[in-house]
Motif scaffolding. Sequence first.
Motif, mmCIF file in Angstrom:
data_model
loop_
_atom_site.group_PDB
_atom_site.id
_atom_site.type_symbol
_atom_site.label_atom_id
_atom_site.label_comp_id
_atom_site.label_asym_id
_atom_site.label_seq_id
_atom_site.Cartn_x
_atom_site.Cartn_y
_atom_site.Cartn_z
ATOM 1 N N ARG A 137 15.603 70.861 31.717
ATOM 2 C CA ARG A 137 15.766 71.205 33.233
ATOM 3 C C ARG A 137 14.229 70.717 33.606
ATOM 4 N N ALA A 166 22.522 70.490 36.766
ATOM 5 C CA ALA A 166 21.495 71.145 36.693
ATOM 6 C C ALA A 166 20.150 70.139 37.184
ATOM 7 N N ARG A 167 19.115 70.858 37.115
ATOM 8 C CA ARG A 167 18.012 70.046 37.491
ATOM 9 C C ARG A 167 17.632 69.175 36.192
ATOM 10 N N GLN A 186 30.538 72.821 36.691
ATOM 11 C CA GLN A 186 29.749 73.955 37.434
ATOM 12 C C GLN A 186 29.719 75.336 36.704
ATOM 13 N N GLY A 188 29.099 77.998 38.359
ATOM 14 C CA GLY A 188 29.812 78.920 39.329
ATOM 15 C C GLY A 188 30.849 78.442 40.016
ATOM 16 N N VAL A 192 29.851 76.732 44.860
ATOM 17 C CA VAL A 192 28.879 77.395 44.991
ATOM 18 C C VAL A 192 27.960 76.230 44.113
ATOM 19 N N TYR A 194 24.598 74.945 42.438
ATOM 20 C CA TYR A 194 23.469 75.291 41.847
ATOM 21 C C TYR A 194 22.920 74.286 40.997
ATOM 22 N N PRO A 195 21.493 73.946 41.160
ATOM 23 C CA PRO A 195 20.636 74.768 42.277
ATOM 24 C C PRO A 195 20.851 74.082 43.557
ATOM 25 N N LYS A 196 20.383 74.811 44.601
ATOM 26 C CA LYS A 196 20.672 74.418 45.909
ATOM 27 C C LYS A 196 20.288 73.057 46.392
ATOM 28 N N THR A 199 22.711 69.956 46.414
ATOM 29 C CA THR A 199 23.800 70.221 47.339
ATOM 30 C C THR A 199 24.343 68.658 47.796
ATOM 31 N N ASP A 220 28.919 83.142 42.146
ATOM 32 C CA ASP A 220 27.563 82.941 42.055
ATOM 33 C C ASP A 220 27.172 82.919 40.333
ATOM 34 N N ARG A 222 25.855 83.445 36.749
ATOM 35 C CA ARG A 222 25.011 84.412 36.191
ATOM 36 C C ARG A 222 24.571 83.589 34.935
#
Length: 385
Positions: A137, A166-167, A186, A188, A192, A194-196, A199, A220, A222
Amino acid sequence: MTRTLQAETPVSGKIPPAALPRSLPAQLDWLRLFRSRRVGPATFIRMIRKHGSATEALGALPDVAAAAGVKGYEAFPLADAEREWEAALAHGAVPLLLGSPDYPPLLATAADAPPFLWAMGNIDTGQRPTVAIVGARNSSALGVRMATRIAAELGELGFVIASGLARGIDTAAHRASLETGTIAAQAGGIDVIYPKENTDLAQSIAEKGLRISEMPIGHDPRPNDFPRRNRIISGLAHGIVVVEGALKSGSLITARNALDQGREVMAIPGSPMDARAGGCNQLIRDGATLVRNAEDVAEALSVILTHGPQPRRQERAPELVQSSAPPATTGGTPDILSLLGPTPVPEDILVRQLGQPVSEVSAALADLEIAGQVRRHPGGLISLA
């Protein structure tokens, strides 16, 4: 770890075609069985094969639980399954059931393949030869450049690129393969993101590629959801390329999953001085295939892919590869340092990655050089000091 009704050992064989649900109530029962407590993928398959359908398996579940010493067991409620189904459809998701023609065929061969997936996008993307690209990341500029280049070139060779949204490396791989085919698994719920910050990227993938998740709508992610998600990334692909990854990282978890699933594991070597390359170097030491470019990847997979894209030489201008880089960060000193490693990279690449004016980046680099945090090399190259 939750105890399952039966030991979660691999189950060979596919879902019997007759067991696939043909009606909405039967599909809801399939979802209910999958969402029921202590029913993992292996237990799910065993129940289906023993009882012939999800509906019959649900009926038998309380007795199976009682025999395992679980008192007062109740299956996942129908009302909750109906709410999840309606919410998913409202978001534009569709169900993919293990054993159905639309389910990604390579993922279906994994022992722990999810019996149920929510999907958004072009379902056909999951039917094509696929390579997973994963990595850190907190990736370096060089790592992002490598991921971008390899993903773009593999796309031109006909491969779909799978990653985890992911980043860092995941983001670079998805962006570079948007036009040729990409799959995001994904951690989540399918709704949802992630990360925002991804989007917009997730929306583009839903329009041009494919997003999948085994988690409920609205879930969400975890920490323990990410290793679970990683087995899907590797399961989708004929092989996995680790671009950057520390010795203890999610990338190495994905690589171990790939080994367990019989996939080809490949890694890009890095500097021994960069912790982000430690996992890749260890994988290569332990027998992973060293790759430098897309042709190396295609060659490593050519034995596996008797039908599918074969490597062919690509003449690519460097600026075309670099233009696929992901949008950058805020451009502050921490961002510059996070993009650098022991291996020198061109200053113009940093400017493009950061998305800041040349004068601002040059000034920040000068301050960092004075502070002894970065080092300049001949040819306009920069590295950590």
